[in-house]
Write a protein that holds these residues in place. Structure first.
Motif, PDB file in Angstrom:
ATOM      1  N   MET A   1       0.848  -0.998  -0.062  1.00  0.00           N
ATOM      2  CA  MET A   1       0.020   0.153   0.054  1.00  0.00           C
ATOM      3  C   MET A   1       0.998   1.211   0.105  1.00  0.00           C
ATOM      4  O   MET A   1       1.874   0.995   0.699  1.00  0.00           O
ATOM      5  N   ALA A   2       0.472   2.308  -0.811  1.00  0.00           N
ATOM      6  CA  ALA A   2       1.263   3.523  -0.867  1.00  0.00           C
ATOM      7  C   ALA A   2       0.940   4.434   0.078  1.00  0.00           C
ATOM      8  O   ALA A   2      -0.105   4.286   0.936  1.00  0.00           O
ATOM      9  N   ILE A   3       1.617   5.531   0.316  1.00  0.00           N
ATOM     10  CA  ILE A   3       1.475   6.489   1.482  1.00  0.00           C
ATOM     11  C   ILE A   3       1.511   8.025   0.683  1.00  0.00           C
ATOM     12  O   ILE A   3       2.251   8.076  -0.108  1.00  0.00           O
ATOM     13  N   SER A   4       0.359   8.710   1.347  1.00  0.00           N
ATOM     14  CA  SER A   4       0.267   9.903   0.832  1.00  0.00           C
ATOM     15  C   SER A   4       1.327  10.895   1.356  1.00  0.00           C
ATOM     16  O   SER A   4       2.024  10.491   2.326  1.00  0.00           O
TER      17      SER A   4
ATOM     18  N   GLY B   1       1.787  13.407   2.972  1.00  0.00           N
ATOM     19  CA  GLY B   1       1.573  14.107   4.205  1.00  0.00           C
ATOM     20  C   GLY B   1       1.777  12.924   5.442  1.00  0.00           C
ATOM     21  O   GLY B   1       2.111  13.479   6.659  1.00  0.00           O
ATOM     22  N   LYS B   2       1.810  11.754   5.195  1.00  0.00           N
ATOM     23  CA  LYS B   2       1.857  10.782   6.055  1.00  0.00           C
ATOM     24  C   LYS B   2       3.093  10.065   6.120  1.00  0.00           C
ATOM     25  O   LYS B   2       3.676   9.066   6.801  1.00  0.00           O
ATOM     26  N   ILE B   3       4.117  10.313   5.272  1.00  0.00           N
ATOM     27  CA  ILE B   3       5.271   9.555   4.890  1.00  0.00           C
ATOM     28  C   ILE B   3       6.528  10.223   5.659  1.00  0.00           C
ATOM     29  O   ILE B   3       6.585  11.473   6.257  1.00  0.00           O
ATOM     30  N   ASN B   4       7.443   9.390   6.366  1.00  0.00           N
ATOM     31  CA  ASN B   4       8.631   9.730   7.208  1.00  0.00           C
ATOM     32  C   ASN B   4       9.466   9.750   6.282  1.00  0.00           C
ATOM     33  O   ASN B   4      10.655  10.584   6.757  1.00  0.00           O
ATOM     34  N   GLY B   5       9.892   9.041   5.272  1.00  0.00           N
ATOM     35  CA  GLY B   5      11.140   9.198   4.594  1.00  0.00           C
ATOM     36  C   GLY B   5      12.309   8.460   5.031  1.00  0.00           C
ATOM     37  O   GLY B   5      13.275   8.796   4.907  1.00  0.00           O
ATOM     38  N   LYS B   6      12.097   7.517   5.996  1.00  0.00           N
ATOM     39  CA  LYS B   6      13.140   6.764   6.775  1.00  0.00           C
ATOM     40  C   LYS B   6      12.949   5.210   6.742  1.00  0.00           C
ATOM     41  O   LYS B   6      11.854   4.830   6.389  1.00  0.00           O
ATOM     42  N   ALA B   7      13.746   4.470   7.124  1.00  0.00           N
ATOM     43  CA  ALA B   7      14.023   3.254   7.738  1.00  0.00           C
ATOM     44  C   ALA B   7      15.169   2.876   8.631  1.00  0.00           C
ATOM     45  O   ALA B   7      15.956   3.422   8.633  1.00  0.00           O
TER      46      ALA B   7
ATOM     47  N   GLU C   1      13.381  -6.422  -4.406  1.00  0.00           N
ATOM     48  CA  GLU C   1      12.585  -5.665  -3.464  1.00  0.00           C
ATOM     49  C   GLU C   1      12.698  -6.383  -2.037  1.00  0.00           C
ATOM     50  O   GLU C   1      12.343  -7.894  -2.267  1.00  0.00           O
ATOM     51  N   CYS C   2      13.142  -5.769  -1.197  1.00  0.00           N
ATOM     52  CA  CYS C   2      13.192  -6.505   0.298  1.00  0.00           C
ATOM     53  C   CYS C   2      11.693  -6.909   0.670  1.00  0.00           C
ATOM     54  O   CYS C   2      10.980  -5.822   1.277  1.00  0.00           O
ATOM     55  N   LEU C   3      11.381  -8.066   1.021  1.00  0.00           N
ATOM     56  CA  LEU C   3      10.110  -8.343   1.390  1.00  0.00           C
ATOM     57  C   LEU C   3       9.893  -7.977   3.178  1.00  0.00           C
ATOM     58  O   LEU C   3       8.829  -8.347   3.568  1.00  0.00           O
ATOM     59  N   GLY C   4      11.019  -8.058   3.668  1.00  0.00           N
ATOM     60  CA  GLY C   4      11.033  -7.748   5.244  1.00  0.00           C
ATOM     61  C   GLY C   4      10.574  -6.391   5.547  1.00  0.00           C
ATOM     62  O   GLY C   4      10.109  -6.003   6.676  1.00  0.00           O
ATOM     63  N   PHE C   5      10.414  -5.348   4.539  1.00  0.00           N
ATOM     64  CA  PHE C   5      10.212  -3.976   4.826  1.00  0.00           C
ATOM     65  C   PHE C   5       8.869  -3.773   4.528  1.00  0.00           C
ATOM     66  O   PHE C   5       8.234  -4.212   3.208  1.00  0.00           O
ATOM     67  N   ASP C   6       7.995  -3.014   5.271  1.00  0.00           N
ATOM     68  CA  ASP C   6       6.678  -2.812   4.909  1.00  0.00           C
ATOM     69  C   ASP C   6       6.338  -1.605   4.458  1.00  0.00           C
ATOM     70  O   ASP C   6       6.720  -0.540   5.135  1.00  0.00           O
ATOM     71  N   ARG C   7       5.956  -1.509   3.336  1.00  0.00           N
ATOM     72  CA  ARG C   7       5.718  -0.480   2.488  1.00  0.00           C
ATOM     73  C   ARG C   7       4.947   0.864   3.249  1.00  0.00           C
ATOM     74  O   ARG C   7       5.195   1.974   3.618  1.00  0.00           O
ATOM     75  N   GLU C   8       3.651   0.455   3.933  1.00  0.00           N
ATOM     76  CA  GLU C   8       2.612   1.232   4.355  1.00  0.00           C
ATOM     77  C   GLU C   8       3.450   1.746   5.939  1.00  0.00           C
ATOM     78  O   GLU C   8       3.356   2.875   6.287  1.00  0.00           O
ATOM     79  N   ALA C   9       3.977   0.778   6.509  1.00  0.00           N
ATOM     80  CA  ALA C   9       4.400   1.237   7.932  1.00  0.00           C
ATOM     81  C   ALA C   9       5.817   1.920   7.932  1.00  0.00           C
ATOM     82  O   ALA C   9       6.218   2.480   8.747  1.00  0.00           O
ATOM     83  N   GLU C  10       6.762   1.598   6.877  1.00  0.00           N
ATOM     84  CA  GLU C  10       7.865   2.355   6.634  1.00  0.00           C
ATOM     85  C   GLU C  10       8.742   1.698   7.669  1.00  0.00           C
ATOM     86  O   GLU C  10       9.539   2.393   8.407  1.00  0.00           O
ATOM     87  N   SER C  11       8.643   0.451   7.969  1.00  0.00           N
ATOM     88  CA  SER C  11       9.484  -0.337   9.027  1.00  0.00           C
ATOM     89  C   SER C  11       9.786  -1.865   8.602  1.00  0.00           C
ATOM     90  O   SER C  11       9.008  -2.316   7.843  1.00  0.00           O
TER      91      SER C  11
END
Length: 215
Positions: A1-4, A6-12, A54-64
């Motif tokens: 799921m993508a992120i708007s 305004g809700k993105i952190n830009g990190k991991a 793509e790394c499947l351990g990384f959650d796109r929506e949660a950015e973690s």
């Protein structure tokens, strides 16, 4: 799921989109739609190509990193590390065409800083074009510096031409599709461990610009 925005952190982080290539000097673009947050591994093929997976351990929506799915890259290459690979659709002001932009981490951090003052750059009414200067700083492919030119930023609504251009814009998750664990496993066994990568350059590598994406 993508992120708007305004809700993105830009990190991991090609799916039917032209690539917006940042050239030396000034590059101006308008980000539109949502941002896909992802991390990619770069795996060496038998022909010594760097293949992004793509790394499947990384959650796109949660950015973690939640590590909820089986990640076959880690299974086959346990010492390999993944890297930041966020992407967004953008209108390239050099030709006013809609393209996929692979964001550079430090560049995006600058955009986030500007957004603290000016608001969401992807907003159709109050967003803003972004001008980024690209400069080579050394002989290696990843010796590149990106600078967001804040003085050139002026919030403005998308034009009628812009709105026409994005009227059928697909969700970024449909453009940059996340593979399943089975997709990942099959790809690795066929194109990396299987000793062939005939389709890799067209189907995978053209989503990325140059070796600087490895940095």
């Amino acid at each position: 799921m993508a992120i708007s925005f305004g809700k993105i952190n830009g990190k991991a982080k090609k799916g039917g989109a032209d690539l917006l290539t940042l050239v030396d000097g000034d590059n101006t673009f308008r980000m539109v739609g949502d941002i896909v947050a992802r991390y990619n591994y770069w795996v060496k093929s038998p022909e010594d190509k760097n293949i992004p997976i793509e790394c499947l351990g990384f959650d796109r929506e949660a950015e973690s990193f939640k590590n909820l799915e089986k990640d076959w890259v880690r299974h086959y290459f346990p010492d390999l590390k993944c890297s930041w690979a966020y992407a967004v659709m953008a209108i390239d002001r050099s030709d006013n065409k809609l393209k996929l932009l692979n964001l550079k981490k430090k560049m995006f951090e600058q955009i986030l800083t500007v957004a603290e003052e000016l608001g969401d750059p992807t907003d159709r009414k109050s967003g803003w074009d972004i001008t980024v200067s690209r400069k080579k700083t050394g002989p290696l492919a990843f010796n590149v510096e990106y600078t967001v030119k804040q003085m050139k930023i002026k919030p403005a609504a998308l034009s009628e031409g812009d709105l026409e251009l994005i009227k059928d814009l697909k969700p970024i998750d449909e453009i940059v599709k996340r593979p399943t664990a089975e997709d990942q496993k099959t790809f690795i066994e066929s194109n990396v461990l299987g000793g062939k990568d005939d389709t890799v350059s067209e189907d995978v590598l053209d989503e990325f610009e140059t070796a600087e994406d490895l940095a």
